[in-house]
Design a protein around this motif. Sequence first.
Motif, short mmCIF file in Angstrom:
data_model
loop_
_atom_site.label_atom_id
_atom_site.label_comp_id
_atom_site.label_asym_id
_atom_site.label_seq_id
_atom_site.Cartn_x
_atom_site.Cartn_y
_atom_site.Cartn_z
N PHE A 77 8.52 27.46 4.87
CA PHE A 77 8.07 26.32 4.89
C PHE A 77 6.60 25.97 4.52
O PHE A 77 5.96 26.73 4.93
CB PHE A 77 8.82 25.11 5.97
N ARG A 78 6.61 24.78 3.78
CA ARG A 78 5.39 24.03 3.93
C ARG A 78 5.06 22.99 4.12
O ARG A 78 6.01 22.01 4.04
CB ARG A 78 4.44 24.29 2.28
N ASP A 79 3.51 22.69 4.44
CA ASP A 79 3.81 20.84 5.12
C ASP A 79 2.27 19.99 4.10
O ASP A 79 1.72 21.30 3.28
CB ASP A 79 3.19 21.24 6.12
N ARG A 80 2.75 19.09 3.81
CA ARG A 80 1.18 17.95 3.34
C ARG A 80 1.05 16.78 4.71
O ARG A 80 1.75 16.82 5.09
CB ARG A 80 1.55 17.64 2.08
N THR A 81 -0.48 16.79 4.49
CA THR A 81 -0.63 16.01 5.37
C THR A 81 -0.56 14.17 4.75
O THR A 81 -0.61 14.34 4.22
CB THR A 81 -2.17 15.73 5.64
N ILE A 82 -0.25 13.34 5.81
CA ILE A 82 -0.32 11.80 5.24
C ILE A 82 -1.64 11.78 5.47
O ILE A 82 -2.32 11.57 6.78
CB ILE A 82 1.20 11.23 5.95
N LYS A 83 -2.30 11.18 4.25
CA LYS A 83 -3.64 10.39 4.33
C LYS A 83 -3.24 9.06 4.60
O LYS A 83 -4.63 8.46 4.87
CB LYS A 83 -4.17 10.64 3.39
N GLN A 84 -2.01 8.13 4.18
CA GLN A 84 -1.91 7.05 4.26
C GLN A 84 -1.09 6.49 4.86
O GLN A 84 -0.26 6.29 4.30
CB GLN A 84 -2.33 5.93 2.83
N GLU A 85 -0.69 5.51 5.63
CA GLU A 85 0.63 5.72 5.67
C GLU A 85 1.45 4.36 4.81
O GLU A 85 0.14 3.58 4.88
CB GLU A 85 0.76 4.99 7.44
N ILE A 141 0.93 -0.98 -0.43
CA ILE A 141 0.39 0.15 0.14
C ILE A 141 1.32 1.61 0.30
O ILE A 141 1.90 1.20 0.91
CB ILE A 141 -1.07 -0.17 1.18
N ASP A 142 0.37 2.58 -1.43
CA ASP A 142 1.65 3.03 -0.94
C ASP A 142 0.99 4.37 -0.47
O ASP A 142 -0.08 4.23 -0.41
CB ASP A 142 1.64 3.67 -2.82
N CYS A 143 1.79 4.91 -0.17
CA CYS A 143 1.15 6.08 0.97
C CYS A 143 0.99 7.13 0.10
O CYS A 143 1.38 7.29 -1.11
CB CYS A 143 3.04 7.42 1.14
N GLU A 144 0.04 7.49 0.99
CA GLU A 144 -0.77 8.87 0.22
C GLU A 144 -0.78 10.26 0.63
O GLU A 144 -1.13 10.16 2.00
CB GLU A 144 -2.21 8.61 0.04
N VAL A 145 -0.38 11.45 -0.15
CA VAL A 145 -0.83 12.24 1.10
C VAL A 145 -1.73 13.81 0.33
O VAL A 145 -2.03 13.23 -0.47
CB VAL A 145 0.59 13.05 0.58
N GLU A 146 -1.72 14.65 1.13
CA GLU A 146 -2.66 15.23 0.46
C GLU A 146 -1.43 17.02 -0.36
O GLU A 146 -0.46 16.43 -0.25
CB GLU A 146 -3.61 16.63 1.59
#
Length: 890
Positions: free
Chosen positions: A582-590, A559-564
């Motif tokens: 800086f800028r961030d993105r949220t991890i939807k799926q580890e 299962i690949d990682c999914e990010v916003e």
Amino acid sequence: LVPALSTGICSMQLLFCCALAWTLRLNEGYVIAGRLSKARSHASSLEERVANMTLDEATRIFAEKVSAPAEVKESVQQQLSLIKETQQRGQSGFLRKEGSSEGQPSEGRDTDKAVAQLNRLLEGTWSKMDLSDVQCFEVQKRLRDAMESISNAAAETKSQSAESVGKISAAEAQRDAAHKQVERLGKSLRETEESCNMDKQVLEKQRNLAQNDVLRMRKAVEIAECKNETNPASVLIQCPHASRQQSLMAVGRFTFGNEALGAALAEIRSLEVRAAIQESLSEVFAESSPAGSTMLIDAGRRLQAVRRSRRLEPDAICEATCASNITDWREKCSRESGMCSGCDECEPFLTQGANPEGEVETSGTPDNSKCAMRSNPNCGQVEDRFLQILSGVEDTVNMLSMKLTENVQKCKDRRANLQQQHETQTKQMQESISMLASASERWQEACQQMAQQEQQLAGQQKALLDSRQECAATRGDFLNEICGLSKIRNELVAMNNDSSVTQDCGVSEWTELECSVSCGGGTARRTREVTMMPSIKPKGAGCPPLEMETRCNTQECPIDCEVEEWQGWSDCTADCGGGVMFRDRTIKQEPLHGGEQCGESREVKSCNTAACDAPCELSDWGPWSQCSKMCGGGSERRLRTVKEPARGAGTCAEPYSPERQGYRPCNLDPCVTQANQTLECRSKLDLILLLDGSGSVGMEGWEAMKSAAKMMLGAFPGGHNATKVGVLLYSGPRTEKAYMKCAHSDGSENVDMEQDCNMRWLSHLTEDVQSVQSTISSAEWPKGGTMTSAALMTAEAELIHGREDAPTTVVVVTDNRPLSPLRTSAAAKKLKEKARLMWVLVTRSAPTDKVNQWASRPVRENIIKVDDFESLAKPRTINTLVADLCPKVA
């Protein structure tokens, strides 16, 4: 030979069946038995093992290992009993003697039945071994896949650990660098605070001293007004300075015979003001007539004579003669016997002789130690000089106040700049500490995870080894069963005197087709072919299944990682000096099961790397303008504008500096005119002429100035499309009260600029040049001071009457420095924003260095220097002025 032959046939059959089973290859070319060392040992010794296998051993294996129905086991056991009975009667090879019926089974069909039952057992055992092999393969495949997954995860964890180590090093370096900057900036803040406080104290002390001198100078100006019934400045005394200090600032060199005026001047403490007073009194003294009636013989007689004729008291003499750096002159200048003692500045008054010219000689001193007195000095000149000194002291106060304000603001800006940098570096240090903690935490987590993965991998390795050992043992048991069953079957065949070789079915290795899925558990078909058909008589074991469906790729699907999507960039942590955003993105799926990793969840980049203290950035040079003059040497101008303003303590060149304004000469040919003729302006412009009518001009100078003004205006024909001219005659206030109204009006009282300040418009802007010339001819000399600042402000107010389509030029004709250079500078700067400002400086005493800052650019076209008033009224001077002032001349 018969027993040997039958044994050899059995051995060959057993070797073939065992070797065939032993060499079966499973999915992905993996041979379970071949990869087990113990199984390989069995394979290498199989032939020997079969040859040495006894019937008893085969019987034991059949009894203990073979799983068969009871009737089958009973049937086989009966046949085995017959074989053993035959062996016990001594018959060899299981073949009865020819012609004898002993030992022969009661019915041949029982033997055939037992053989058939044994073949079915062989076929079942082969099937069980195939199934066991498949199960072993699947189990070991899962274990190998799990080990591979753990190894991949361990490699990723190791990479993350190494990345965390790198981030730890970077965070430590950033923390240490920020810590050094914080310490440096903290030190700079403390030093700035100390320096600013010290500078503020010094400036406040200097301003307080100057403010006190302003009050004393106002008192002196008020006392010295010529309107007083008794002229306080009627006697001016000069004594050579006999002090060992040779101070030029001592009032004792020049003083007045009036007690109050002398005392007022003596209270002044600023060395610069005292020097200005001495310089002014020296000029007044030089122009006054010597006093011939007062002759002093000795010190006592001189002092008494001075007291009688000049009404001087000892305090006033001492006060007027002690140096400004003596804080308590009363302790230095004693009044014993009416003389000053103990004060070097008093020594010129301790004289013992006088000559007929009124110069008092000092006994025991060279001839240059004489005191001289002048009676009836020019009162108006003294007034003008004192007003000029007063205005200068006020300028000093204003400059010190402005400098104090400027320094306070600079200190405030500097402090704010340093505090901002300090806060930025502190924030960066805190962020680096946070990054260090986060990286250290990730590193520790990675280390713990690596330890867990190592344990998991060791467990999987052990499970794989156990599975291999278990599968090898199971396979060995199956092979033993196969060999035991084959031996018994072959003995039964031999007992029936059948010499034929029993051939079991032979098959190829398994061929595995592609799995139905790549992960998550699928199926794959296995196929194999018959390589040898079983014998019919004696009947061999039949063929095993040629197709099989097995489970495959049972590992979990990755299962690949999914990010916003990336969020927007944050604000920079610093306005200058280098910050980060800086800028961030949220991890939807580890990621799971070896899926693609997420990568960074935060991106950081540098920003605002420019220094906090940086100069401004200028644009490229613009195009050259047209030439400013038709002849006589003009100039072309080009400019540079500010692209980026200065930052922090950075500087930027002034608008009129060479860095931002460039000039090059043009039209260098001289202007050609007839003798004693003037040029004529052909340009449309508004001209305002400011004429200095102060007392320093003198009567001859005043007449010359009027002639020059009329001649100059004659070069500017009036008209709607030609020139409009205006003339302001200015000087300055004559009294302290009028000066205060003109220089310090706060709007609470009306100021009459003409009566109070001597600002008189001879003509406002008009096209009638001839009438203006007539007005100039009849103008009277106003005398008074030189309040140039008020004249410039009055001229600025006149600009509202100018024409929008005509440029305005203001020309100042003056011979003396203004009362207030500071106010003049401010007025000139404001006026230059709206009009061109030219200066005509008459006599060498005019303030050329100041005017260079007040005039428009280029200076050489906006300042005309004239040696005297006589030269001012000559056509050559007027032509120079007209050529500089007017773009088009004829």
